[in-house]
Enzyme design. Structure first.
Site, PDB file in Angstrom:
ATOM      1  NE  ARG A  25      33.610  41.370  45.685  1.00 13.47           N
ATOM      2  CZ  ARG A  25      34.318  40.479  46.407  1.00 13.47           C
ATOM      3  NH1 ARG A  25      33.577  39.559  47.394  1.00 13.47           N
ATOM      4  NH2 ARG A  25      35.726  40.521  46.443  1.00 13.47           N
ATOM      5  CD  GLN A  27      38.725  36.622  44.996  1.00 14.69           C
ATOM      6  OE1 GLN A  27      38.115  37.222  44.234  1.00 14.69           O
ATOM      7  NE2 GLN A  27      38.348  36.529  46.449  1.00 14.69           N
ATOM      8  CG  ASP A  77      41.348  39.975  52.450  1.00 15.20           C
ATOM      9  OD1 ASP A  77      40.837  40.665  51.794  1.00 15.20           O
ATOM     10  OD2 ASP A  77      41.436  38.722  52.431  1.00 15.20           O
TER      11      ASP A  77
HETATM   12  C1  S3P Z   1      41.635  35.974  48.186  1.00 15.37           C
HETATM   13  C2  S3P Z   1      42.224  36.907  47.447  1.00 15.37           C
HETATM   14  C3  S3P Z   1      42.016  38.247  47.819  1.00 15.37           C
HETATM   15  C4  S3P Z   1      41.257  38.425  49.155  1.00 15.37           C
HETATM   16  C5  S3P Z   1      40.064  37.425  49.306  1.00 15.37           C
HETATM   17  C6  S3P Z   1      40.643  35.969  49.106  1.00 15.37           C
HETATM   18  C7  S3P Z   1      41.877  34.605  47.862  1.00 15.37           C
HETATM   19  O1  S3P Z   1      41.080  38.773  46.690  1.00 15.37           O
HETATM   20  O2  S3P Z   1      40.938  39.728  49.408  1.00 15.37           O
HETATM   21  O3  S3P Z   1      39.720  37.800  50.731  1.00 15.37           O
HETATM   22  O4  S3P Z   1      41.593  33.452  48.338  1.00 15.37           O
HETATM   23  O5  S3P Z   1      42.310  34.188  46.489  1.00 15.37           O
HETATM   24  P1  S3P Z   1      41.625  39.410  45.098  1.00 15.37           P
HETATM   25  O6  S3P Z   1      42.168  38.403  44.491  1.00 15.37           O
HETATM   26  O7  S3P Z   1      40.400  40.049  44.697  1.00 15.37           O
HETATM   27  O8  S3P Z   1      42.484  40.457  45.767  1.00 15.37           O
END
Ligand code: S3P
Length: 426
Positions: free
Chosen positions: A122, A169, A315
Site C-alpha cells: 500500500r 489517514q 469503506d
Molecule cells: C481511516 C481512513 C480511511 C479508511 C480506513 C480508516 C482512518 O482510509 O478507508 O478504513 O481511520 O483514518 P484513507 O485515509 O486511506 O482514506
C-alpha cells in the site's frame, strides 16, 4: 478458514448493537498513550487491527491492559515514548502505520516499522512526502514509497499544506506530527474526510480549529487523559443495514452507532436509493454523535454515487454494491479510485467475486457499474484476505439462492471478530 453461508428465507427481526468503531478505537489508544494520566477506553474494538495498535504502543513503552471491551492506558505524555527494542508490526492496519509514522517522525529515537503482505503493497509516499516537508526523515522501500519504513525522529517545522489525496489517514499523520512542530500547521482539505482525529485531539485538550476547508493545528503543551467511550462502527452496521434492506420483510434496529457526518455517506446513499431507514435518538458522546438506526426491507432503485460523498462512504462501497445488486435499475459508482489501494484492490475484487454469484457488475477506471435485479446463485468465492469483501459476500449470500462458500473467510477478525455468529443469530 472457509465459511459456507446459506440463504436465509426468514425475515430478519432484531435489536442489535455492533462492535466499536475501528477508526476511533485506534485513535483512542494512540492519543491516550500520548496524554498525561490514566485513560479508560470503553467499547474498544477487539479486532486484529486495533490489537496491532495496542501492541505497537506497548513496544513504545506504554502500559496498556485490556479486559473484555475495556482498555486501560497509562499515558506517557507527548514526549516520553521510548525507543522500541524490536521492529513494530502493524499487521494489516493502514491506520496504525500511517498515523504512527506521523507520531514517530517527531520522537528522539529511530523506529523500524512493517506490516503484512497487503500493507507492504500500500502506498506510503502519500504520508512520507508531506511529513518530509516538515523535516521528517523516513526511509521506505522502492524509492520511499512502501513499507517497511525506518523513521529517524527529528525536530519538525510547521507547514501550510493542501491535501493531494482525500485521506483521513494522511491528514491525521500530518496533524499528529504538527503536535510537535515549531508553530501553527494549516492543512487544507479540498474534500472533507473523517474528522475523528480533530474531535478526539480537542477532547483531550489540544487546539485544533476547523475553519471552512482549513484545519489549523497549534501545538499543545500536553494532552490530558479523559475517559473515552467508543460508539458502534457505522462501517460494521452497514452490513446489517443492507441485510435488512435485501431480505424480505426484515426490520432491524441497530443501537449506539457512530453517526459523525463525515461517515454517514452510506445512509445518504441508501436513502437516495429508496431505503426505509431512520436515524433516531441522536446524542453526543465524547465529542462524537451517536444514534440508533432503524431499517426495514425496502424496494431499492439504482443511483449515481460520486464526488464529495465518496470519502464519507469509502469503506462501505463493497456492501453498497450489494444493495445495488438488489435494486431496480443501474447504479454507477464514480471517483472511487482510492478503492484500488485498500486492503485489496476493491474495484477488482468486488467486480470479480460478485460476478461469480451472477451479478451484473462491470469495472470502470474509477469505480463500477451495477445493474440490479439479476438472479443470484451460490458459488465459491474468495475474500482476497480483505475483511470487507468477505462480509459483503456473506451478506449477499443471505439473499442468494443456494449456498456460498467463502474462501479465507476468517479475515473478518480484522474489524468484526464475531461477524459470522451475528449472522447466525439473525
Ligand atoms: C481511516 C481512513 C480511511 C479508511 C480506513 C480508516 C482512518 O482510509 O478507508 O478504513 O481511520 O483514518 P484513507 O485515509 O486511506 O482514506
Amino acid at each position: 478458514m472457509d465459511k459456507i453461508i446459506k440463504s436465509k428465507n426468514k425475515k430478519l427481526k432484531q435489536v442489535l448493537s455492533v462492535p466499536g468503531d475501528k477508526s476511533i478505537s485506534h485513535r483512542a489508544v494512540m492519543f491516550s498513550s500520548l496524554a498525561y494520566g490514566e485513560t479508560e477506553i470503553e467499547g474498544f474494538l477487539n479486532g486484529d487491527d486495533c490489537l496491532s495498535t495496542i501492541s505497537c504502543f506497548k513496544k513504545l513503552g506504554v502500559t496498556i491492559t485490556f479486559q473484555n471491551d475495556k482498555v486501560k492506558v497509562i499515558g506517557k505524555g507527548l514526549r516520553r515514548l521510548s525507543a522500541p527494542s524490536e521492529i513494530l508490526d502493524v499487521g494489516n492496519s493502514g491506520t496504525t502505520l500511517r498515523l504512527l509514522t506521523g507520531i514517530l517522525s517527531a520522537q528522539n529515537f529511530t523506529t523500524n516499522i512493517t506490516g503484512d503482505a497487503s500493507i507492504q503493497k500500500r502506498p506510503m509516499d502519500r504520508v512520507i512526502k508531506p511529513l518530509s516537508q516538515m523535516g521528517a526523515d523516513i526511509i521506505g522501500k522502492d524509492g520511499g514509497t512502501l513499507a517497511p519504513l525506518t523513521i529517524h525522529g527529528k525536530n519538525l517545522k510547521a507547514m501550510d499544506y493542501t491535501m493531494t489525496v482525500s485521506s483521513a489517514q494522511v491528514k491525521s499523520a500530518i496533524m499528529l506530527a504538527s503536535l510537535y512542530a515549531d508553530g501553527e500547521t494549516v492543512i487544507e482539505e479540498p474534500v472533507a474526510t473523517r474528522n475523528h482525529t480533530e474531535i478526539m485531539l480537542n477532547y483531550l485538550g489540544a487546539n485544533v480549529k476547523t475553519v471552512g476547508k482549513k484545519i489549523i493545528c497549534t501545538p499543545p503543551e500536553e494532552l490530558f487523559a479523559k475517559k473515552i467511550i467508543v460508539p458502534g462502527d457505522i462501517s460494521s452496521a452497514a452490513f446489517f443495514i443492507v441485510a435488512a434492506l435485501i431480505c424480505k420483510d426484515s426490520h432491524l434496529i441497530i443501537t449506539n452507532v457512530g453517526v459523525n457526518i463525515t461517515r454517514t455517506g452510506i445512509i445518504t446513499a441508501l436513502k437516495e436509493m429508496g431505503a426505509d431507514l431512520s436515524v433516531i435518538n441522536r446524542r453526543e458522546l465524547c465529542g462524537e454523535f451517536v444514534a440508533d438506526i432503524e431499517v426495514k426491507y425496502s424496494h431499492l432503485k439504482g443511483t449515481v454515487i460520486e464526488g464529495a460523498i465518496i470519502p464519507r462512504l469509502i469503506d462501505e462501497i463493497p456492501i453498497l454494491a450489494v444493495a445495488a445488486m438488489f435494486a431496480e435499475g443501474t447504479t454507477v459508482i464514480k471517483n472511487a479510485e482510492e478503492l484500488k489501494v485498500k486492503e485489496s484492490n476493491r474495484i477488482k475484487t468486488v467486480v470479480n467475486e460478485f460476478q461469480k454469484l451472477g451479478a451484473d457488475i462491470v469495472e470502470t477506471d474509477d469505480g463500477m457499474i451495477i445493474t440490479g435485479g439479476k438472479m443470484l446463485y451460490g458459488a465459491e468465492v474468495e475474500s482476497h484476505h480483505d475483511h470487507r469483501i468477505a462480509m459483503a459476500l456473506a451478506i449477499c449470500a443471505l439473499a442468494t439462492n443456494g449456498e456460498t462458500l467463502i474462501k479465507n473467510a476468517d479475515c473478518v477478525d480484522i474489524s468484526f471478530p464475531k461477524f459470522y455468529e451475528y449472522i447466525e443469530s439473525l
